[in-house]
Design an enzyme around this catalytic site. Sequence first.
Site, PDB file in Angstrom:
ATOM      1  N   HIS A  21       0.814  -1.223   0.000  1.00 59.16           N
ATOM      2  CA  HIS A  21       0.000   0.000   0.000  1.00 59.16           C
ATOM      3  C   HIS A  21       0.841   1.264   0.000  1.00 59.16           C
ATOM      4  O   HIS A  21       0.340   2.342  -0.287  1.00 59.16           O
ATOM      5  CB  HIS A  21      -0.930   0.005   1.216  1.00 59.16           C
ATOM      6  CG  HIS A  21      -2.007  -1.026   1.102  1.00 59.16           C
ATOM      7  ND1 HIS A  21      -3.302  -0.708   0.778  1.00 59.16           N
ATOM      8  CD2 HIS A  21      -1.980  -2.374   1.216  1.00 59.16           C
ATOM      9  CE1 HIS A  21      -4.030  -1.821   0.727  1.00 59.16           C
ATOM     10  NE2 HIS A  21      -3.245  -2.844   0.992  1.00 59.16           N
TER      11      HIS A  21
ATOM     12  N   ASP B  15       3.386   9.513  -0.742  1.00 59.07           N
ATOM     13  CA  ASP B  15       2.203   8.763  -0.312  1.00 59.07           C
ATOM     14  C   ASP B  15       1.962   7.662  -1.336  1.00 59.07           C
ATOM     15  O   ASP B  15       2.037   7.920  -2.543  1.00 59.07           O
ATOM     16  CB  ASP B  15       0.986   9.707  -0.285  1.00 59.07           C
ATOM     17  CG  ASP B  15       0.000   9.374   0.817  1.00 59.07           C
ATOM     18  OD1 ASP B  15      -0.093   8.199   1.201  1.00 59.07           O
ATOM     19  OD2 ASP B  15      -0.695  10.306   1.291  1.00 59.07           O
TER      20      ASP B  15
HETATM   21  C1  GDG Z   1      -2.096   3.814   3.389  1.00 58.12           C
HETATM   22  C2  GDG Z   1      -1.101   4.510   2.449  1.00 58.12           C
HETATM   23  C3  GDG Z   1      -2.829   4.417   0.646  1.00 58.12           C
HETATM   24  C4  GDG Z   1      -8.694   9.494   8.112  1.00 58.12           C
HETATM   25  N1  GDG Z   1      -9.071  10.185   9.209  1.00 58.12           N
HETATM   26  C5  GDG Z   1     -10.226   9.652   9.611  1.00 58.12           C
HETATM   27  C6  GDG Z   1     -10.574   8.623   8.744  1.00 58.12           C
HETATM   28  N2  GDG Z   1      -9.605   8.537   7.845  1.00 58.12           N
HETATM   29  C7  GDG Z   1      -9.598   7.600   6.704  1.00 58.12           C
HETATM   30  C8  GDG Z   1      -9.796   8.339   5.400  1.00 58.12           C
HETATM   31  C9  GDG Z   1      -9.125   7.406   4.402  1.00 58.12           C
HETATM   32  C10 GDG Z   1      -8.060   6.731   5.253  1.00 58.12           C
HETATM   33  O1  GDG Z   1      -8.358   6.952   6.620  1.00 58.12           O
HETATM   34  C11 GDG Z   1      -6.680   7.302   5.014  1.00 58.12           C
HETATM   35  O2  GDG Z   1      -6.200   6.739   3.830  1.00 58.12           O
HETATM   36  P1  GDG Z   1      -4.989   7.378   3.056  1.00 58.12           P
HETATM   37  O3  GDG Z   1      -4.893   6.700   1.755  1.00 58.12           O
HETATM   38  O4  GDG Z   1      -5.202   8.838   2.922  1.00 58.12           O
HETATM   39  O5  GDG Z   1      -3.693   7.168   3.952  1.00 58.12           O
HETATM   40  P2  GDG Z   1      -3.020   6.004   4.887  1.00 58.12           P
HETATM   41  O6  GDG Z   1      -3.771   5.783   6.137  1.00 58.12           O
HETATM   42  O7  GDG Z   1      -1.600   6.470   5.056  1.00 58.12           O
HETATM   43  O8  GDG Z   1      -3.061   4.670   4.011  1.00 58.12           O
HETATM   44  C12 GDG Z   1      -1.856   5.324   1.406  1.00 58.12           C
HETATM   45  C13 GDG Z   1      -3.679   3.615   1.594  1.00 58.12           C
HETATM   46  O9  GDG Z   1      -2.882   2.916   2.560  1.00 58.12           O
HETATM   47  C14 GDG Z   1      -4.521   2.592   0.839  1.00 58.12           C
HETATM   48  O10 GDG Z   1      -3.726   1.774   0.046  1.00 58.12           O
HETATM   49  O11 GDG Z   1      -3.670   5.230  -0.151  1.00 58.12           O
HETATM   50  O12 GDG Z   1      -0.948   5.923   0.510  1.00 58.12           O
HETATM   51  O13 GDG Z   1      -0.212   5.356   3.186  1.00 58.12           O
HETATM   52  O14 GDG Z   1     -10.017   6.436   3.937  1.00 58.12           O
HETATM   53  O15 GDG Z   1     -11.153   8.500   5.177  1.00 58.12           O
HETATM   54  N3  GDG Z   1     -11.706   7.907   8.839  1.00 58.12           N
HETATM   55  C15 GDG Z   1     -12.532   8.227   9.874  1.00 58.12           C
HETATM   56  N4  GDG Z   1     -12.259   9.203  10.785  1.00 58.12           N
HETATM   57  C16 GDG Z   1     -11.127   9.947  10.678  1.00 58.12           C
HETATM   58  O16 GDG Z   1     -10.888  10.845  11.492  1.00 58.12           O
HETATM   59  N5  GDG Z   1     -13.692   7.541  10.019  1.00 58.12           N
END
Ligand code: GDG
Length: 469
Positions: A163, A371
């Site tokens: 990821h 990212d």
């Molecule tokens: C890794 C990789 C890759 C965030 N704050 C809250 C919340 N979130 C949810 C968001 C989103 C998820 O968490 C974050 O996903 P990201 O992709 O932005 O980042 P990572 O956590 O670093 O994920 C990344 C991912 O894996 C998937 O392959 O895209 O690059 O680093 O869905 O909505 N959800 C809730 N409350 C929050 O305060 N409910």
Amino acid sequence: MSETSSSGRPIIIAANRLPVMRADGGQWTPSPGGLVRALYPMLRESGGTWVGWTGEPDDDPEPFTVEGVDLRPIPISADEMTLYYEGFSNDALWPLYHDALRESTFDNDQWQAYRSVNERFAAELAEVAPDESVVWVHDYQLQLVPGLLRERRPDLTIGFFLHIPFPPVDLFTRLPWRDQIATGLLGCDLVGFQRPKDAANFVATVDQLLDVAIDGNTIAHGGRTTSVGEYPISIDVAEVEEIATGRATRQRTSQIRARLGDPEVIMLGVDRLDYTKGIGLRLRAFARLLEDGRLDPTRHVMVQVATPTREAVEHYQDERASIERLVGEINGRFSRIGLPVVHYLYQSLPYDELVALYRAGDVMLVTPFRDGMNLVAKEYAAAHIDGDGVLVLSEFAGAADELTDAVLVNPHDERALQDAIVEAVEMHRHERRGRMSGLRDQIRKSDVQGWADRFLAALDVASTTRKES
Ligand code: GDG
């Protein structure tokens, strides 16, 4: 009941964390986070098995089922949590795989714990996987699992998806245990990455380190083959749209705007509080724009949601302290009584609330230094069913490959970031709507179900190729 692959074989997913957490009343509910949000809808719809840790040290519950998903907990001790999870995974691999933005700690005890937890996962998978079934392993915490599992169960089809980014050879080869990790991944039939560059980095790495023969996207080694490819992950677009359309969300969005003092432009950031996400960078850009008078604190406000994460790791404590100092400085300088210019939430919010915030955000700032993908960028576009809103997106997020209608920016270039924010704030309505329509078309073309289907179909092909070669 097991979820089935496109060839009809049962599927078992392995990830560091189970896709559930205990709610206040003790019952299990689906948890937040990129990986879970990506895979849970797929599992929920068809049922399936997931092997992983509950997130609590020394927790060893019996296997259980939530919403048709069979969950198999892997126990992890308090020591292992420190060494395998906070240590090797998040203080050695995470920074190394993200451009070495922070120094990695390389510690032999951490490595031993990483190996032994990976062995535990492999042993459980070897036991639960039916004959000839498909095992899909996820992410950097479990890179040894494919190799260990292949030794025990040559009959299985094994896929792995990373990821986060895969680093360039010169960074990866810093890792004292580089050969073991690279070999572990070659236990797979298919290794999937977010971007073509990640896949190319992996191929170049095994070419340099191991005795392999490379033919396009296929790596031959020890009488077997491993395929490599890019499978950019996405979101459950329909779910986000449904929440965004709901009356409660619309009301909440209006309420949020009113609570913020009905500003002309709401700028929004939503990230785990991670040093890779460039939160400080965007706050500094915002401060500079206020200072230079290019933005006006009576018309422009920022909301930053920073979700708590990895709080025991020192780099994260430092990052939090630095962000909170910055928020304090900016508010001290530019806020008015009752109207802060930066609204900072160090909290994990309910998903509905997040979607309401996305809708309220006129300009979304996604500015990571590096990212793998960034699902927040895609969720923002999915939530903007009104067809309006501007996404400012770092070129160093995997999402930049697809979301070319965003205002793309190099976040290392301070002036360029400031200009991108001003461009977004001042963008003409016609252009905003055109770009948002492009973003929404793009994410509708490839949602999380399509991502999983594509990976699993390629895994079928790769396992057939391996068996025939
Ligand atoms: C890794 C990789 C890759 C965030 N704050 C809250 C919340 N979130 C949810 C968001 C989103 C998820 O968490 C974050 O996903 P990201 O992709 O932005 O980042 P990572 O956590 O670093 O994920 C990344 C991912 O894996 C998937 O392959 O895209 O690059 O680093 O869905 O909505 N959800 C809730 N409350 C929050 O305060 N409910």
